[in-house]
Every structure is written in C-alpha cells, then in structure tokens.
Design an enzyme around this catalytic site. Sequence first.
Site, PDB file in Angstrom:
ATOM      1  N   ARG A 109       0.885  -1.180   0.000  1.00  0.00           N
ATOM      2  CA  ARG A 109       0.000   0.000   0.000  1.00  0.00           C
ATOM      3  C   ARG A 109       0.912   1.216   0.000  1.00  0.00           C
ATOM      4  O   ARG A 109       1.704   1.397   0.932  1.00  0.00           O
ATOM      5  CB  ARG A 109      -0.920  -0.009   1.221  1.00  0.00           C
ATOM      6  CG  ARG A 109      -1.596   1.339   1.445  1.00  0.00           C
ATOM      7  CD  ARG A 109      -2.735   1.268   2.431  1.00  0.00           C
ATOM      8  NE  ARG A 109      -3.878   0.573   1.846  1.00  0.00           N
ATOM      9  CZ  ARG A 109      -5.109   0.619   2.353  1.00  0.00           C
ATOM     10  NH1 ARG A 109      -5.345   1.312   3.449  1.00  0.00           N
ATOM     11  NH2 ARG A 109      -6.086  -0.033   1.772  1.00  0.00           N
ATOM     12  N   HIS A 136      -7.221   0.680  -6.557  1.00  0.00           N
ATOM     13  CA  HIS A 136      -7.460  -0.188  -5.391  1.00  0.00           C
ATOM     14  C   HIS A 136      -8.117  -1.490  -5.890  1.00  0.00           C
ATOM     15  O   HIS A 136      -9.285  -1.758  -5.623  1.00  0.00           O
ATOM     16  CB  HIS A 136      -8.372   0.545  -4.397  1.00  0.00           C
ATOM     17  CG  HIS A 136      -8.358  -0.013  -3.009  1.00  0.00           C
ATOM     18  ND1 HIS A 136      -7.560  -1.079  -2.626  1.00  0.00           N
ATOM     19  CD2 HIS A 136      -9.070   0.334  -1.900  1.00  0.00           C
ATOM     20  CE1 HIS A 136      -7.776  -1.343  -1.349  1.00  0.00           C
ATOM     21  NE2 HIS A 136      -8.677  -0.508  -0.884  1.00  0.00           N
ATOM     22  N   GLN A 139     -10.014  -4.132  -3.620  1.00  0.00           N
ATOM     23  CA  GLN A 139     -11.323  -3.693  -3.140  1.00  0.00           C
ATOM     24  C   GLN A 139     -12.396  -3.931  -4.195  1.00  0.00           C
ATOM     25  O   GLN A 139     -13.492  -4.424  -3.892  1.00  0.00           O
ATOM     26  CB  GLN A 139     -11.267  -2.204  -2.789  1.00  0.00           C
ATOM     27  CG  GLN A 139     -12.569  -1.678  -2.206  1.00  0.00           C
ATOM     28  CD  GLN A 139     -12.882  -2.286  -0.849  1.00  0.00           C
ATOM     29  OE1 GLN A 139     -12.082  -2.187   0.057  1.00  0.00           O
ATOM     30  NE2 GLN A 139     -14.046  -2.919  -0.721  1.00  0.00           N
ATOM     31  N   ASP A 225     -17.223   6.870  -1.818  1.00  0.00           N
ATOM     32  CA  ASP A 225     -15.993   6.772  -1.027  1.00  0.00           C
ATOM     33  C   ASP A 225     -15.782   8.124  -0.352  1.00  0.00           C
ATOM     34  O   ASP A 225     -16.471   9.108  -0.674  1.00  0.00           O
ATOM     35  CB  ASP A 225     -14.830   6.433  -1.977  1.00  0.00           C
ATOM     36  CG  ASP A 225     -13.518   6.126  -1.274  1.00  0.00           C
ATOM     37  OD1 ASP A 225     -13.517   5.968  -0.030  1.00  0.00           O
ATOM     38  OD2 ASP A 225     -12.485   6.067  -1.958  1.00  0.00           O
ATOM     39  N   CYS A 265     -16.216   1.275   0.326  1.00  0.00           N
ATOM     40  CA  CYS A 265     -15.035   0.467   0.670  1.00  0.00           C
ATOM     41  C   CYS A 265     -14.670   0.587   2.145  1.00  0.00           C
ATOM     42  O   CYS A 265     -13.981  -0.276   2.670  1.00  0.00           O
ATOM     43  CB  CYS A 265     -13.867   0.856  -0.218  1.00  0.00           C
ATOM     44  SG  CYS A 265     -13.314   2.568  -0.031  1.00  0.00           S
ATOM     45  N   ARG A 293     -13.235  -8.946   1.363  1.00  0.00           N
ATOM     46  CA  ARG A 293     -11.833  -8.659   1.053  1.00  0.00           C
ATOM     47  C   ARG A 293     -10.975  -9.885   1.363  1.00  0.00           C
ATOM     48  O   ARG A 293     -10.097 -10.261   0.592  1.00  0.00           O
ATOM     49  CB  ARG A 293     -11.336  -7.452   1.874  1.00  0.00           C
ATOM     50  CG  ARG A 293     -11.847  -6.105   1.424  1.00  0.00           C
ATOM     51  CD  ARG A 293     -11.231  -5.674   0.103  1.00  0.00           C
ATOM     52  NE  ARG A 293      -9.792  -5.606   0.157  1.00  0.00           N
ATOM     53  CZ  ARG A 293      -9.081  -4.557   0.619  1.00  0.00           C
ATOM     54  NH1 ARG A 293      -9.710  -3.490   1.042  1.00  0.00           N
ATOM     55  NH2 ARG A 293      -7.761  -4.588   0.614  1.00  0.00           N
TER      56      ARG A 293
HETATM   57  N1  NVA Z   1      -9.969   6.368  -1.581  1.00  0.00           N
HETATM   58  C1  NVA Z   1      -9.617   6.017  -0.223  1.00  0.00           C
HETATM   59  C2  NVA Z   1      -9.844   4.557  -0.010  1.00  0.00           C
HETATM   60  C3  NVA Z   1      -9.508   4.063   1.374  1.00  0.00           C
HETATM   61  C4  NVA Z   1      -9.664   2.580   1.513  1.00  0.00           C
HETATM   62  C5  NVA Z   1      -8.174   6.405   0.049  1.00  0.00           C
HETATM   63  O1  NVA Z   1      -7.344   6.235  -0.847  1.00  0.00           O
HETATM   64  O2  NVA Z   1      -7.878   6.892   1.134  1.00  0.00           O
HETATM   65  N1   CP Z   2     -11.151  -0.467   2.258  1.00  0.00           N
HETATM   66  C1   CP Z   2      -9.900  -0.456   2.719  1.00  0.00           C
HETATM   67  O1   CP Z   2      -8.931  -0.666   1.965  1.00  0.00           O
HETATM   68  O2   CP Z   2      -9.800  -0.274   4.058  1.00  0.00           O
HETATM   69  P1   CP Z   2      -8.463  -0.011   4.907  1.00  0.00           P
HETATM   70  O3   CP Z   2      -7.942   1.344   4.501  1.00  0.00           O
HETATM   71  O4   CP Z   2      -8.906  -0.082   6.318  1.00  0.00           O
HETATM   72  O5   CP Z   2      -7.470  -1.080   4.564  1.00  0.00           O
END
Ligand code: NVA
Ligand code: CP
Length: 310
Positions: A109, A136, A139, A225, A265, A293
């Site tokens: 990540r 992502h 997800q 989101d 998500c 997930r």
């Molecule tokens: N779009 C959000 C998703 C978090 C799971 C982010 O990137 O923070």
């Molecule tokens: N949806 C998702 O990726 O959640 P986290 O940021 O908690 O991993």
Amino acid sequence: MKPGPSLMKHFLQFKDLRAEEYAYLLERTRIIKTRFKNYERYTPLVDRTLAMIFEKASTRTRVSFEAGMYQLGGSVVTLTTGDSQLGRSEPVEDTARVISRMCDVVMIRTYEQARIERFAAHSRVPVINGLTNEYHPCQILADVFTFIEHRGSIAGKVVAWVGDGNNMANTWLQAAEVLGFRLHVSTPEGYRADPAAAGVRDTGCFEVFDHPLEACRGAHLVTTDVWTSMGYEAENEERRKAFVDWCVDEEMMAVAQPDALFMHCLPAHRGEEVTAEVIDGPQSVVWDEAENRMHVQKALMEYLLLGRIG
Ligand code: NVA
Ligand code: CP
C-alpha cells in the site's frame, strides 16, 4: 512450486487479469469462503510467506491479508515506512530485490502507482496492489464478488459512482471495461475521473453525469468513497465545500433500481459522502463487502502462487 519468471503475474491494477481469470477467481472465492464458513481447514500455502508493506494507514487491508494468509497455512511479515529502511530512503528497487528473496508474495500500500511498478519490476515474486493513489484493485474484486453473491452476474448491469474521481473510481472504470458492465460517474467539477489516464479505452463502458441523482437513476449498485483520500489531507477544507452535494442519500437510492445495493469500501464518514440512513439501511452490504476482502484475497494469493487448482 514457485511459478517461473515467465508464468509470474502481478496484480497491480484491475486490468492485469482477463475476464476469464476473474470468472475463475470469483468461483474459487466462493469455494474458499464456503470452506471457511464450514470450519474446513484449507492450507495450500504452508511454508509460504506474505510480506506486507504499508506506507499509508489500513484496517481492512491489513487484517484481511494477514488473517487470510494464516488461514491458508502461510505466515506474514509486516513493514511500514516508519519502521523499515524505506523511511530512511533505501531505494524501492533494492527493497524489492531483498524482500523477494525471502518471501513468496508481497502486498504493498503506497502513494504513486509508479512506486509499486518499480517494486514489481525488481521483484522475483508476485506483487499485489493493496491501494495506491491511482488504484485499489483488491477492493473492487471484493465489491464485484459481493454484488454477484447478492444479485448474480454483474455483466450488463449499471454501477453508479458518486464522489471523487479517485483510486476507487479509476478501478471501477477498469472493471467495467474488463467485466462488461456500465459505470455511471458523477464527480464535482475539478475532481473528475479521467478514463484515459485510468487506462480505459472503451468509451462505451461509462457515462459521465453532472448531477449525482442522475447517475443513480436505474443503477443496480450505488457506491461512493470518502471525499478526501489518504495523501490529500491538505485539500480537506476545499473538498468539503466542493463535495457537499455528493452525499448518497435516500433520494438517490430511491431513483436507483428498487433492489439496488449500496457499497462503500470503508472507512466511511456518515453525514459526508453518505447518510447514516443509507449506509446503515437495508440496501447497504458494506459489512459483507469488507469481509469479502479476505475471501477474494485468499483466492488471489492461491492463484498467484499456485496457478489454477484442479
Ligand atoms: N480512496 C480512499 C480509499 C480508502 C480505503 C483512500 O485512498 O484513502
Ligand atoms: N477499504 C480499505 O482498503 O480499508 P483499509 O484502509 O482499512 O485497509
């Protein structure tokens, strides 16, 4: 046996896999989830190690990958920027070379997509995108599985995206092209998704709407989101103003199909991108979505490490 270099696949964006590979993965997910629910032991990844690198925060991604890998018989090593040499400027290429000599699969990540691509280019083992600024894919894999569980095939259906043109929106666009459904996209001006930049060539798989209500009309799934994704916190105040009309509410759900689902998500901000009535209401499947997930990622790791089973 480890896949040889020519067979090795990464999962860096949704379009890295083909529709028939998704058909296989979604069916494997169903089997793996059923076994888990029946407390049947299934440990094909004994002696395999997953390395997880987090350069941004996480709850679901961390727990789902970690629990999933242990359930498959493997083990997990977790690094963050702050507690590894990545935070002291060790090049990502060197990190990839080292970790991939010790571990069998890596989940990352991070910020720019280019960073995970650089890692993958120097990795001996499969690399999975656990979220970047651009995509992502794990997800959306879970979201598609969740839709199918509740409503059957997603091909030909309409998914409404209400909110930021972010990593989730880009990945939904790719999924629409690969899996053959239609994405209605409504974002505030200045926060548009760019399908070409997201790598989507088929202009027939999406439609852009100025008004979020119009995007939801007739949709089989409404999804949104956060207004401010990780890494964009400096824009928080200006985003709060720009996104004020992009809150999924009961009026939007009312113009969707009568049996439309709602997904998010997570983490969610009730009263911002979605009302409490919608996310906690009868059309919301966000808890199944979060749980899934783990099941889709177990199928994904099995596929990347062992290929097709049976
Ligand atoms: N779009 C959000 C998703 C978090 C799971 C982010 O990137 O923070
Ligand atoms: N949806 C998702 O990726 O959640 P986290 O940021 O908690 O991993």
